[in-house]
Design an enzyme around this catalytic site. Sequence first.
Site, short mmCIF file in Angstrom:
data_model
loop_
_atom_site.label_atom_id
_atom_site.label_comp_id
_atom_site.label_asym_id
_atom_site.label_seq_id
_atom_site.Cartn_x
_atom_site.Cartn_y
_atom_site.Cartn_z
N THR A 81 14.01 48.48 -25.98
CA THR A 81 15.23 48.41 -25.17
C THR A 81 15.52 49.71 -24.41
OG1 THR A 81 16.40 48.78 -27.27
CG2 THR A 81 16.41 46.55 -26.40
N GLY A 143 20.96 45.07 -35.90
CA GLY A 143 21.03 46.49 -36.23
C GLY A 143 22.35 46.79 -36.93
N ASN A 228 17.01 35.00 -30.84
CA ASN A 228 15.64 35.51 -30.94
C ASN A 228 14.65 34.41 -31.28
OD1 ASN A 228 16.33 38.22 -30.42
ND2 ASN A 228 17.00 38.46 -32.53
N HIS A 347 27.65 -5.98 -18.16
CA HIS A 347 26.61 -6.09 -19.20
C HIS A 347 25.20 -6.00 -18.62
CE1 HIS A 347 29.97 -8.74 -20.65
NE2 HIS A 347 29.82 -9.26 -19.46
N TYR A 350 20.64 -3.06 -14.23
CA TYR A 350 20.13 -1.81 -13.66
C TYR A 350 20.54 -1.78 -12.19
CZ TYR A 350 17.30 1.67 -11.45
OH TYR A 350 16.92 2.76 -10.69
N ALA A 364 25.93 -10.43 -15.84
CA ALA A 364 25.05 -9.90 -16.90
C ALA A 364 23.59 -10.01 -16.49
CB ALA A 364 25.28 -10.69 -18.18
N ASN A 370 14.63 -1.82 -6.91
CA ASN A 370 14.71 -0.81 -5.84
C ASN A 370 13.36 -0.21 -5.49
OD1 ASN A 370 14.66 0.39 -8.40
ND2 ASN A 370 15.59 2.26 -7.64
N SER A 389 24.51 -14.09 -13.10
CA SER A 389 23.72 -13.47 -14.18
C SER A 389 22.23 -13.60 -13.90
CB SER A 389 24.04 -14.16 -15.50
OG SER A 389 25.36 -13.89 -15.84
N ARG A 423 18.71 -20.38 -5.66
CA ARG A 423 17.41 -21.06 -5.52
C ARG A 423 17.50 -22.36 -6.28
NH1 ARG A 423 13.25 -18.12 -3.11
NH2 ARG A 423 13.92 -15.96 -2.88
#
Length: 434
Positions: A81, A143, A228, A347, A350, A364, A370, A389, A423
């Site tokens: 030091t 010390g 340390n 629920h 993503y 849900a 993406n 859902s 669909r």
Amino acid sequence: MSLSIIVLAAGKGSRMLSAKPKVLHEVGNYPMLFHILDSINSFKDVRVKIVISSSFSQYKSEIKSKYRKVTFSTQIKQNGTADAVNSSLDESTKNSNTTIVLCGDTPLISPKTLKKSLKKFHKDNLDLCVISMIPDNETNSYGKLKFINKRLTGIVEDGEITNDKHSNICNSGIMIFKTKRLIENLKLIKNKNKKKEYFLTDLVEIFNKKNLSIDHVSCDFTETLGVNCMRDLARVNFEFQNIKRNYYLSKGVQMVAPETIFFSYDTQIGKDVIIQPNVYFGLAVKIKDRVTLRSFSYLDNVIVSNDSVIGPYARIRDGVEIKENSKIGNFVEIKKSKVDKNVKISHLSYIGDSIINSDSNIGAGAITCNYDGFRKNKTIIGKNCFIGSNTSLVAPLNIKKGSIVGAGTVINKDVPIETIVYRKSELIKKNKKK
Ligand code: UD1
Ligand code: MG
């Protein structure tokens, strides 16, 4: 009365057993060195020099971009030091009246303690002031201060303890010097010790023998915890979390099990916020007023606006904004997205690279697809939409306001306003026996 601060950060950090420089290991997701540089930020008219090793050079520009005024000096060989301080002495340090030496591995030291110690240093017209503490365990490697008739006479380093009498008062590693005295005496330090290093702490004995004016200021042990090894780093993080927890409790944040909540150094929390047990805050999280964060939620780089409810088990990351009164429920992951007010994603969803406009409901198991294997694409969902859902929203995609997407739909074309899409697939029924 000019002030110079030397931050010692060149040590090998060999006890960390890590390739990363010790002072860049993190406390509250923030490098230890940055904690220290922030603590000294409030000092006016100060020159800050960081002593680094040559292997640290690659980090210089990053540090410089955040702390423009700091300068660096390189300690070629890590000889202790005192050698580190010696290698940092340039004209600007030499011209200062006072020098504070700080250790880069002691990140919790507060500006208050530094200012209090500096005040005593000036008031008592000291040549050297050691910031001391009493550790909470006897088997520590700090010390130890030696006294004769209450006069500080030396510091004995951990590996050097003989039968000499020493106290249980220890050296925090932080010292304040009259710069002139520091420079005059540094060259008198010898490396006659087991480590063959030049110990800055030997100056206490040298100053004492010359009858210079020396003393110590005792401060809270937790502030001076030195790192340390990884065990020390865990301890410092533990204390840091306790400081943060107490701070937020004192500001009225409701936590029934604060010991289970982990904050980052920059977490911001508003008024009347409830945090249930086991919540983790990564960097750059801002929680506004009256938000409830339910258990096991993980937030990283997110702003949550007033009256929203998050979790349990939500993961929100990488630049998300959640506006007022929205609800993000269990097992929902949201990444790089903007969720407007009064939105419900209750629920198992993503949501990535998306904009979800106000008053929409995401059912849900709705997933924004993406990533096409090459690029991340955007999904935009207009106001007041209802996404059924188990839908796959294949981006790039724009579902305009007021639309409804039927359950189980894979949707890869934009949807005009006020439209119902689904669909149609026939449900086949067969008699098993035929
Ligand atoms: C040091 C003190 C000890 C004190 C403790 C507090 C000395 C000799 N000992 O011990 O009295 O109780 O801190 O935590 O000062 N460094 C360099 N170059 C070197 C060696 C070290 O820059 O050649 C830097 C390190 O990066 C670190 C600081 O100096 O930030 C202290 O060094 P370290 O090896 O951690 O000393 P300790 O054994 O902790
Ligand atoms: Mg140390």
